[in-house]
Design an enzyme around this catalytic site. Structure first.
Site, PDB file in Angstrom:
ATOM      1  N   ASN A  10       0.775  -1.340  -0.058  1.00  0.00           N
ATOM      2  CA  ASN A  10      -0.033   0.059   0.206  1.00  0.00           C
ATOM      3  C   ASN A  10       0.813   1.215  -0.010  1.00  0.00           C
ATOM      4  O   ASN A  10       1.740   1.386  -0.859  1.00  0.00           O
ATOM      5  CB  ASN A  10      -1.218  -0.207   0.917  1.00  0.00           C
ATOM      6  CG  ASN A  10      -0.722  -0.246   2.449  1.00  0.00           C
ATOM      7  OD1 ASN A  10      -0.346  -1.252   2.895  1.00  0.00           O
ATOM      8  ND2 ASN A  10      -0.919   0.605   3.400  1.00  0.00           N
ATOM      9  N   ASP A  11       0.741   2.092   1.083  1.00  0.00           N
ATOM     10  CA  ASP A  11       1.438   3.416   0.895  1.00  0.00           C
ATOM     11  C   ASP A  11       2.829   3.290   0.645  1.00  0.00           C
ATOM     12  O   ASP A  11       3.685   2.643   1.146  1.00  0.00           O
ATOM     13  CB  ASP A  11       1.343   4.217   2.128  1.00  0.00           C
ATOM     14  CG  ASP A  11       0.181   3.941   2.847  1.00  0.00           C
ATOM     15  OD1 ASP A  11      -0.767   3.481   2.251  1.00  0.00           O
ATOM     16  OD2 ASP A  11      -0.011   4.432   4.147  1.00  0.00           O
ATOM     17  N   PHE A  48       4.247   0.586  10.556  1.00  0.00           N
ATOM     18  CA  PHE A  48       3.334   1.318   9.618  1.00  0.00           C
ATOM     19  C   PHE A  48       3.875   2.573   8.947  1.00  0.00           C
ATOM     20  O   PHE A  48       4.930   2.736   8.933  1.00  0.00           O
ATOM     21  CB  PHE A  48       1.926   2.020  10.523  1.00  0.00           C
ATOM     22  CG  PHE A  48       0.737   0.970  10.584  1.00  0.00           C
ATOM     23  CD1 PHE A  48       0.954  -0.449  10.357  1.00  0.00           C
ATOM     24  CD2 PHE A  48      -0.546   1.482  10.897  1.00  0.00           C
ATOM     25  CE1 PHE A  48      -0.303  -1.245  10.215  1.00  0.00           C
ATOM     26  CE2 PHE A  48      -1.466   0.728  10.935  1.00  0.00           C
ATOM     27  CZ  PHE A  48      -1.380  -0.714  10.626  1.00  0.00           C
ATOM     28  N   GLU A  58      -5.437  10.241   7.833  1.00  0.00           N
ATOM     29  CA  GLU A  58      -4.054   9.456   7.839  1.00  0.00           C
ATOM     30  C   GLU A  58      -3.199  10.266   6.652  1.00  0.00           C
ATOM     31  O   GLU A  58      -3.462  10.729   5.561  1.00  0.00           O
ATOM     32  CB  GLU A  58      -4.134   8.103   7.681  1.00  0.00           C
ATOM     33  CG  GLU A  58      -4.941   7.734   6.501  1.00  0.00           C
ATOM     34  CD  GLU A  58      -5.425   6.294   6.435  1.00  0.00           C
ATOM     35  OE1 GLU A  58      -5.682   5.702   7.652  1.00  0.00           O
ATOM     36  OE2 GLU A  58      -5.983   5.696   5.538  1.00  0.00           O
TER      37      GLU A  58
HETATM   38  C1  FRU Z   1      -3.078   4.432   5.008  1.00  0.00           C
HETATM   39  C2  FRU Z   1      -2.816   3.484   6.022  1.00  0.00           C
HETATM   40  C3  FRU Z   1      -1.987   4.396   7.118  1.00  0.00           C
HETATM   41  C4  FRU Z   1      -1.210   3.247   7.746  1.00  0.00           C
HETATM   42  C5  FRU Z   1      -0.886   2.208   6.659  1.00  0.00           C
HETATM   43  C6  FRU Z   1      -0.846   0.827   7.119  1.00  0.00           C
HETATM   44  O1  FRU Z   1      -3.467   3.608   3.854  1.00  0.00           O
HETATM   45  O2  FRU Z   1      -3.885   3.154   6.784  1.00  0.00           O
HETATM   46  O3  FRU Z   1      -2.561   5.331   7.753  1.00  0.00           O
HETATM   47  O4  FRU Z   1       0.021   3.659   8.437  1.00  0.00           O
HETATM   48  O5  FRU Z   1      -1.989   2.532   5.784  1.00  0.00           O
HETATM   49  O6  FRU Z   1      -0.642  -0.118   6.318  1.00  0.00           O
END
Ligand code: FRU
Length: 706
Positions: free
Chosen positions: A287-288, A345, A442
């Site tokens: 993801n991010d 995270f 976030e």
């Molecule tokens: C955003 C998020 C962040 C978090 C991460 C966890 O996509 O929810 O807030 O740190 O992904 O994977």
């Protein structure tokens, strides 16, 4: 005599053959089907794993389960099955959550009376959200009509119940711990993974000490893919891997192999849906983007990564590096979870001399600082971690030069209110809370940018994961918004973007990468990164606005470029001869003329301007787009999983996640309600970033091979 005995044996074998199992519920649907829901604890349908603020739930089968943590522990309710007939000697099920008989339980009712009941294992703080197998022996109830009822009437700690995979069977299911011991002789352990298998915790110990722990859907069947665990540091050591397995059945642990290369590496970038010029992880989920930083000649892309599964989970910081933002080399995982459930995270990184400093959220501790002195290959936590403890996550670290201090912008929750808190520090160890702004979720981002490239007119931009931004002033401690929020992303494939720290001043660009939220079904990886864009702040008639434009380094991928001018467009989509291809970078200027609708259909995906209402649309997304002196400009990047649109010079940015059909290769033009004209069209066919490169050390591949 012999024959009679044999007949008897065979007859007995046939009679004693267990009947096939009857599944009562697997909770894989969007709702509970014929089950009756009362109260709020169960939501309107099965949960997909862990719910917000819950410890990681594991041990369920497939994607869905009953999880009465909906709305937290305080919610209550019941979930009741339709009647069914008991036809097997056992009812097997997975159960987890609270251990409160009569309050957090699964009941079997016959004639309205509870005849069997089971609870989860937890009634004190700590514990585990893992579901375990339980069985009821029900031979005495064969032929009776029964009902199952899942109850949550408890409202305190562990006031919830989790249930999955309820099956009638002639065999009882029980679990046991399995361990396999091996001496590490190669760099990787390869694990066979298949979606839908039971999610189980896997523990790896070296000389008895626990070194890695994660959850995976291990299989004995044909795996969807082989996940790899780097064990090169343990060469020559005795390693044990252990997991829970169903008693009496072979486990997938026996199939784990040692390998010198990642298993099936020969198929990398030949996979049917693998994007060819967007970063995707070799295996597992991303993801991010995290820790985007330019350091010692390399662009670093760390990212939220589950190395062992196709879905979100087991959060690590994956790592890739590039010398040109286009060709990425995936490196070993940079930050591993310290222990199971303490996930790594999102966060950021900055370059400081020969060190990369990372700031990330440890879900078990708080905001942490880590250092790398080997160009981001490995990190060590600062011994004083966590440096900030609050309700929130996702620290973005920047250097505030005028104040000679560091700033951490971090997502911050106070009760229900969501915002960004700003902390400052002079040594990265001690942080002081300075201010907070409301109304952001976030993944916060903050940077300074010159308006129209004029260094005398600088502004600060703040946004969070959706990219909706405010423009304002920042004094190193507090952000004062002057306008916003504004949108610049209008697509469906964009989240949690971040911009690079430490781009050399001589370059001076503000370069951003976003998580491309697109699924790749059936592939050994899932999700992608959007193509890196340069952000600029420009004066428009509405005021200063962000523009996004693909970084110029994409030009190195151009295999051929052709141009057209003055093409009349009227009526249904007609292919522009010679303009098609698989991987494309195209730029068009279109005179709308008398048409009410005009557009391009790129590999089957229409991109349409509706002239009367000034709207650009693609795949269900829509953005305001006005023709400028009767014309619009479109730039479009096309890969196997995306169509990224940059309209009117980047004023509108619309990244679309879409799986393109291999056989659709044409670029077509259409107009309705009148006549339009393509003033100019330039189409470049792009090479894969896995084409032979002098410097990336990767083997050439032939696309199209299985
Ligand atoms: C955003 C998020 C962040 C978090 C991460 C966890 O996509 O929810 O807030 O740190 O992904 O994977």
């Amino acid at each position: 005599m012999k024959t009679a005995a044999l007949t008897l044996v065979l007859a007995c074998a046939a009679a004693c053959q267990p009947h096939p199992d009857i599944r009562i519920a697997d909770f894989e649907g969007a709702d509970y089907g014929a089950w009756t829901v009362e109260g709020t604890a169960f939501g309107t349908g099965p949960a997909h794993g862990t719910l917000p603020n819950q410890m990681p739930v594991s041990g369920f089968v497939g994607e869905g389960l009953v999880n009465s943590y909906f709305g937290g522990d305080g919610s209550t309710g019941t979930l009741t099955s339709p009647p069914f007939t008991i036809e097997r000697r056992f009812i097997n099920f997975l159960i987890g959550g609270g251990r409160y008989p009569g309050e957090t339980c699964l009941d079997l009712l016959v004639d309205g009376r509870v005849v069997r009941t089971a609870t989860g294992p937890n009634n004190r703080p700590g514990g585990s959200e893992r579901l375990v197998w339980r069985s009821w022996a029900v031979s005495d109830l064969l032929g009776r009509e029964a009902v199952l009822r899942i109850v949550d009437s408890a409202t305190g700690g562990w006031g919830h119940i989790n249930v999955d995979e309820i099956t009638q069977s002639d065999e009882r299911v029980a679990e046991e711990l399995r361990t396999r011991e091996l001496t590490i002789g190669k760099g990787y352990l390869s694990f066979p993974v298949k979606r839908g298998e039971v999610m189980r915790k896997v523990t790896v110990r070296v000389e008895g000490g626990r070194v890695r722990e994660f959850e995976a859907e291990l299989t004995r069947d044909t795996p969807d893919f082989w996940a790899f665990l780097d064990v090169s540091a343990y060469r020559g050591s005795r390693v044990t891997i252990s997991t829970i397995a169903v008693k009496g059945k072979p486990s997938a642990l026996e199939l784990v192999t040692q390998d010198d290369e990642i298993k099936r590496a020969e198929n990398l970038y030949r996979e049917k849906l693998r994007p060819q010029f967007h970063f995707t992880s070799r295996r597992g989920w991303n993801n991010d983007p995290n820790g985007l930083v330019f350091h010692d000649g390399e662009y670093h892309l760390f990212y939220q990564h589950n190395p062992y599964g196709w879905s979100w989970g087991n959060m690590h910081w994956g790592h890739a590096a590039s010398s040109d933002l286009v060709h990425w080399r995936e490196l070993p995982v940079a930050i591993y979870p310290r222990e199971f459930g303490d996930w790594v995270f999102s966060g950021s990184a900055a370059s400081l001399g020969d060190t990369i400093v990372a700031a990330y959220t440890s879900t078990g501790r708080g905001e942490c600082i880590a250092f790398s002195t080997d160009r981001g290959r490995t990190f060590a936590d600062y011994e004083g971690d966590p440096v900030v403890v609050h309700q929130g996550r996702d620290p973005k670290l920047i250097r505030y030069e005028p104040g000679q201090h560091w700033v951490m912008a971090v997502y911050d929750e106070i009760g229900e209110s969501r915002g960004i808190a700003f902390y400052t520090s002079t040594d990265l160890k001690t942080w002081e809370r300075q201010s907070r702004i409301e109304g952001y979720f976030e993944c916060p981002e903050i940077f300074e940018i010159a308006l129209d490239g004029d260094p005398a007119r600088r502004r600060w931009v703040v946004y969070s994961a959706d990219g909706a931004y405010s423009i304002g002033a920042f004094d190193g401690r507090a952000f004062t918004p002057e306008s916003g929020k504004h949108r610049y992303n209008w697509g469906n494939c964009f989240y949690a973007s971040q911009t690079f720290n430490n781009i050399p001043p001589a370059d001076g660009r503000r370069i951003q990468i976003a998580w491309g939220t697109r699924e790749f079904p059936g592939m050994p990886w899932n999700q992608m990164m959007d193509f890196p864009v340069e952000l600029t702040l420009r004066t428009t008639d509405e005021g200063p606005r962000l523009f996004a434009w693909p970084v110029r380094e994409i030009e190195s991928l151009r295999a051929s470029t052709e141009e057209w001018t003055d093409l009349p467009v009227a009526g249904d989509a007609v292919p522009i001869p010679g303009a098609g291809g698989e991987l494309l970078d195209l730029e068009a200027e279109i005179d709308v003329g008398t048409a009410t609708e005009v557009g391009l259909r790129v590999r089957g995906v229409p991109i349409t301007l509706s002239a009367p209402d000034g709207k650009l649309s693609c795949s269900g997304c829509e953005a305001p787009l006005e023709a400028e002196t009767g014309r619009i400009r479109l730039r479009v990047l096309v890969d196997r999983g995306s169509v990224e649109i940059y309209a009117n010079g980047g004023r509108v940015y619309m990244p679309i996640g879409v799986l393109l059909r291999d056989e659709d290769r044409a670029v077509e033009a259409f107009a309705a309600g009148g006549e339009a004209r393509i003033v100019s069209l330039r189409v470049s066919r792009l090479r894969s970033i896995r084409s032979p490169q002098p410097d990336n050390g990767l083997k050439p591949i032939v696309y199209g091979e299985p």
